[in-house]
Design an enzyme around this catalytic site. Structure first.
Site, mmCIF file in Angstrom:
data_model
loop_
_atom_site.group_PDB
_atom_site.id
_atom_site.type_symbol
_atom_site.label_atom_id
_atom_site.label_comp_id
_atom_site.label_asym_id
_atom_site.label_seq_id
_atom_site.Cartn_x
_atom_site.Cartn_y
_atom_site.Cartn_z
ATOM 1 C CG ASP A 56 -2.133 -0.962 1.117
ATOM 2 O OD1 ASP A 56 -2.141 -1.570 0.074
ATOM 3 O OD2 ASP A 56 -2.762 -1.242 2.181
ATOM 4 C CD GLU A 66 0.009 -4.998 -9.851
ATOM 5 O OE1 GLU A 66 0.703 -6.098 -10.325
ATOM 6 O OE2 GLU A 66 -0.999 -5.151 -9.148
#
Length: 349
Positions: free
Chosen positions: A232, A258
């Site tokens: 994160d 991502e």
């Protein structure tokens, strides 16, 4: 700004519903009044004395106010999705475009469906008021019969405060619906809408449009080795740097996982590729700190850039950028490739 001791301001029921002690009431009112100072009001009336009078009253009680005597100009101000107004107060009777026509016009714009509109009228006749309410006005109030009437001002300000609060909440909900909660970038749902809009503008005005789809290299390894909090942290930092890299006209989207999609309006291949390539190099040369900066990690990205071609749909444009991204990952990662002329090409040296 309105204070709890202001005798002209009625206490709103919502405070009493949530307050359980005198201290909590003070905090609730303070927070509520602070929120009201963030509300922006557009006041529309063809009479200059009325505009000055209402502007002074609203500013006295902490609101940011813009005024205009032209309803058609008001509609232009409300056309951009990010116009930033939380409440419109409009006179009902005006030359050329009246209050009802203004309401009808702004309700046709999707981003104004929930924008509160308070109509001012000097007539108590329901035949005058009902058509505006049917057109989408949120509420109405009769104009002040005499200046400095405390009862009228109390009712008017209470209505303004309630509708302004609704406008602020609607803005927050709209932002939440468009934004990725982790990275604070636009989410895919809003990004897809923006892509369609930019394609339309590009074709209408004959201007270029480039997109870049990029992916963080070896992201799964970051999660597996350092934990999901580290993952994160990487997503947040890459997103932040992408946002800093982008121009005001660009649109940065968390496309999924991502992956990030960047839209470059009015931009051709060479310029877009140059912007992304600078970002790729700077990111690769500046480690990303995770887990409260205990572990700096070398993070790289791969990307594919494509420009809008005559036969493209939104799906095919992104698919060509994705094809270039796939080739960049397949050929070693940490590179940018271009989808151009039906081929996937390296950046010209």
């Amino acid at each position: 700004m309105i204070t709890p001791d202001d005798h002209e301001t009625p206490q709103l029921g919502s405070f009493g519903d949530v307050c359980r002690s005198e201290d909590s009431c003070v905090v609730a009112r303070r927070d509520f009044n602070f929120a009201m100072t963030q509300a922006r009001i557009l006041f529309v009336d063809d009479s200059l004395p009325m505009r000055l009078r209402y502007e002074a009253l609203l500013r006295k009680h902490g609101f940011a106010v813009e005024t205009t005597g032209d309803a058609s100009w008001a509609l232009q101000l409300l056309t951009p999705p990010d116009h930033g107004f939380h409440l419109v107060i409009s006179d009902l009777y005006m030359p050329e475009m009246d209050g009802r026509a203004l309401v009808e016009g702004l309700r046709k714009l999707p981003h104004n469906k929930m924008l509160p509109v308070l109509v001012l009228t000097g007539s108590p006749d329901w035949e005058d008021v009902v058509p505006s309410l049917e057109a989408g006005a949120s509420d109405y109030v009769l104009k002040e019969r005499q200046e400095h009437d405390p009862q009228w001002q109390g009712e008017f300000l209470a209505r303004v405060k309630n509708h302004a609060q609704t406008g602020l909440l609607a803005e927050q909900l709209d932002r939440m619906s468009r934004t990725d909660s982790l990275t604070d970038l636009f989410n895919r749902r809003h990004g897809t809408q923006r892509l369609d809009e930019e394609i339309f503008r590009s074709r209408r005005y004959g201007r270029g449009l480039a997109v870049c789809l990029m992916d963080i290299d070896h992201f799964k390894k970051v999660n597996d080795t350092h934990g999901h909090q580290a993952g994160d942290d990487v997503l947040i930092e890459v997103a932040s740097r992408l946002a800093e890299m982008s121009r005001e006209s660009d649109c940065v989207i968390r496309w999924g996982g991502e992956e990030f999609l960047v839209l470059f309006p009015e931009t051709e291949m060479e310029e877009a590729a140059g912007i992304v390539e600078r970002f790729r190099r700077e990111l690769g040369g500046s480690p990303v700190c995770v887990n409260r900066q205990l572990f700096p990690l070398e993070i790289t990205v791969s990307g594919g850039v494509a420009v809008l071609e005559p036969q493209d749909t939104a799906e095919s444009l992104v698919a060509r950028a994705d094809s270039a991204l796939y080739k960049a990952k397949e050929s070693g990662r940490n590179k940018l490739l271009l989808a151009q002329f039906g081929e996937v090409l390296p950046i010209p040296v």
